[in-house]
Write an enzyme that holds these catalytic residues in place. Structure first.
Site, PDB file in Angstrom:
ATOM      1  N   CYS A 176       0.822  -1.216   0.000  1.00 49.89           N
ATOM      2  CA  CYS A 176       0.000   0.000   0.000  1.00 49.89           C
ATOM      3  C   CYS A 176       0.854   1.264   0.000  1.00 49.89           C
ATOM      4  O   CYS A 176       0.392   2.326  -0.414  1.00 49.89           O
ATOM      5  CB  CYS A 176      -0.972   0.003   1.178  1.00 49.89           C
ATOM      6  SG  CYS A 176      -0.235   0.361   2.779  1.00 49.89           S
ATOM      7  N   SER A 201       7.307   3.715  18.140  1.00 52.47           N
ATOM      8  CA  SER A 201       7.650   5.081  17.736  1.00 52.47           C
ATOM      9  C   SER A 201       7.821   5.980  18.946  1.00 52.47           C
ATOM     10  O   SER A 201       7.175   5.788  19.983  1.00 52.47           O
ATOM     11  CB  SER A 201       6.530   5.640  16.851  1.00 52.47           C
ATOM     12  OG  SER A 201       6.681   7.024  16.635  1.00 52.47           O
ATOM     13  N   TYR A 245      -2.082   8.085  15.577  1.00 50.86           N
ATOM     14  CA  TYR A 245      -0.948   7.227  15.223  1.00 50.86           C
ATOM     15  C   TYR A 245      -0.162   6.828  16.462  1.00 50.86           C
ATOM     16  O   TYR A 245       0.142   5.651  16.684  1.00 50.86           O
ATOM     17  CB  TYR A 245      -0.040   7.946  14.229  1.00 50.86           C
ATOM     18  CG  TYR A 245       1.272   7.230  13.995  1.00 50.86           C
ATOM     19  CD1 TYR A 245       1.315   6.041  13.279  1.00 50.86           C
ATOM     20  CD2 TYR A 245       2.470   7.747  14.496  1.00 50.86           C
ATOM     21  CE1 TYR A 245       2.518   5.376  13.065  1.00 50.86           C
ATOM     22  CE2 TYR A 245       3.672   7.089  14.286  1.00 50.86           C
ATOM     23  CZ  TYR A 245       3.691   5.911  13.564  1.00 50.86           C
ATOM     24  OH  TYR A 245       4.875   5.244  13.368  1.00 50.86           O
ATOM     25  N   LYS A 267       0.327   3.010  18.326  1.00 49.36           N
ATOM     26  CA  LYS A 267       1.585   2.363  18.721  1.00 49.36           C
ATOM     27  C   LYS A 267       1.577   2.008  20.206  1.00 49.36           C
ATOM     28  O   LYS A 267       2.015   0.915  20.598  1.00 49.36           O
ATOM     29  CB  LYS A 267       2.767   3.287  18.403  1.00 49.36           C
ATOM     30  CG  LYS A 267       3.022   3.488  16.916  1.00 49.36           C
ATOM     31  CD  LYS A 267       3.448   2.194  16.242  1.00 49.36           C
ATOM     32  CE  LYS A 267       3.905   2.419  14.812  1.00 49.36           C
ATOM     33  NZ  LYS A 267       4.271   1.154  14.136  1.00 49.36           N
TER      34      LYS A 267
END
Length: 334
Positions: free
Chosen positions: A34, A124, A148, A152
């Site tokens: 993707c 992250s 995001y 994580k």
């Protein structure tokens, strides 16, 4: 070891695959493409001088993933797949939770079905959120400010719960800072689909004529030149961190968290000026308004990774810019 890399065709994954294969491990990549290109596979194989297995598939397809794990006799998994644009995560939160959290659960279920219990998870530094203190160490409070980062952190929490429920698991959660640079051959580098979000690929698109100029988001931060400062880590140092973690996990049970960063920071202009020196190219630029949520500075404390894993960064800012320039030149030719 036989190692599966989910998302292994992407930026970090491709460099990690090349390193692992060159170190003598057997690598199989699982990726839905993707945000990557099938042509990357040939370039990884050229670097490694060996065939790299590849299956196109979505990590949420538990049945397909289970079959690959079983058929390829996988010993350990490095989980890199996932959507990763911070801004986009606020616009499409459900898509991000579905890919990143649901996808991770699917992978764990597939691993449980086959009896594989060694996992390195691509986390992250965004899990930390706004700094309470700097540098961030692994004990810094976690308070991510976007979906995001919350993705994580949720996966990290799932992995800790999994390890607590089953003591046979060997898990490393690696909190990345800002990966940059490219392989020294110039054969692979950061090549996102669409408009990039990170600094170096934007510079590359300006050089290659795909973008007219580079936007610098704010020059009024309390830093030496007014631009934001980040902990830029060479992607090959990051790949070495995955290998060091895998080796260490062979003799250590439980779920463990490590920062992978340099322990120092450079500003946008520091990186830009060094790149111009490396390339001999002048990069057109303009200063625009700050982006919401951007911090003046953040960087890692990576002492734990050095002490426990025997890992630390080796590459310099010049190495980052020289390798990036070689990759950008090669991309322009292709």
């Amino acid at each position: 070891m036989n190692i599966l890399l989910t998302g292994g065709m992407g930026y970090i994954g491709s460099h990690t695959a090349a390193l692992l294969a060159s170190a003598g491990h057997r690598v199989h990549i699982y990726d839905n493409l993707c945000n990557s290109n099938i042509g990357t596979l040939d370039r990884i194989q050229k670097i490694a001088s060996q065939v790299i297995g590849f299956t196109e598939g979505d990590v949420r397809d538990t049945e397909k993933l289970t079959k690959v794990l079983r058929d390829e006799k996988i010993d350990a998994v490095i989980h890199l797949s996932g959507l990763k644009a911070v801004g986009e995560s606020s616009q499409k939160p459900i898509e991000y939770y579905a890919n990143n959290v649901q996808g991770s659960i699917s992978l764990i279920q597939a691993m449980q079905a086959v009896g594989i219990n060694t996992l390195v998870f691509s986390s992250s530094a965004t899990v930390y959120g706004d700094p309470v203190y700097l540098p961030y160490d692994e004990d810094h409070p976690t308070n991510p400010t976007n979906p995001y980062g919350r993705n994580k952190l949720q996966v990290e929490e799932i992995l800790r719960d999994l390890s607590a429920s089953d003591s046979s698991w060997r898990i490393g959660c690696l909190r990345y800072f800002n990966p940059v640079g490219a392989h020294e051959t110039g054969l692979i580098g950061e090549d996102p689909n669409g408009i990039p979000n990170n600094l170096m690929p934007v510079i590359g698109q300006v050089v290659n004529g795909k973008l007219p100029l580079l936007n610098i988001f704010g020059d009024d931060y309390e830093t030496h030149d007014g631009t934001g400062k980040r902990d830029y880590i060479h992607v090959m140092d990051l790949a070495e961190g995955h290998l060091a973690t895998l080796i260490w996990l062979q003799s250590n049970l439980g779920c463990h968290t490590f920062n992978l960063g340099t322990g120092s920071s450079y500003s946008v202009l520091d990186l830009l000026n060094r790149f111009e020196e490396a390339s001999g190219q002048k990069i057109p630029r303009q200063v625009v308004e700050r982006r919401p949520g951007d911090l003046p500075e953040y960087y890692a404390k990576a002492d734990k990774a050095e002490k426990v894993l025997g890992w630390k960064t080796k590459k310099t800012l010049s190495d980052i810019c020289n390798s990036s320039w070689l990759w950008i030149k090669n991309s322009k030719k292709s």
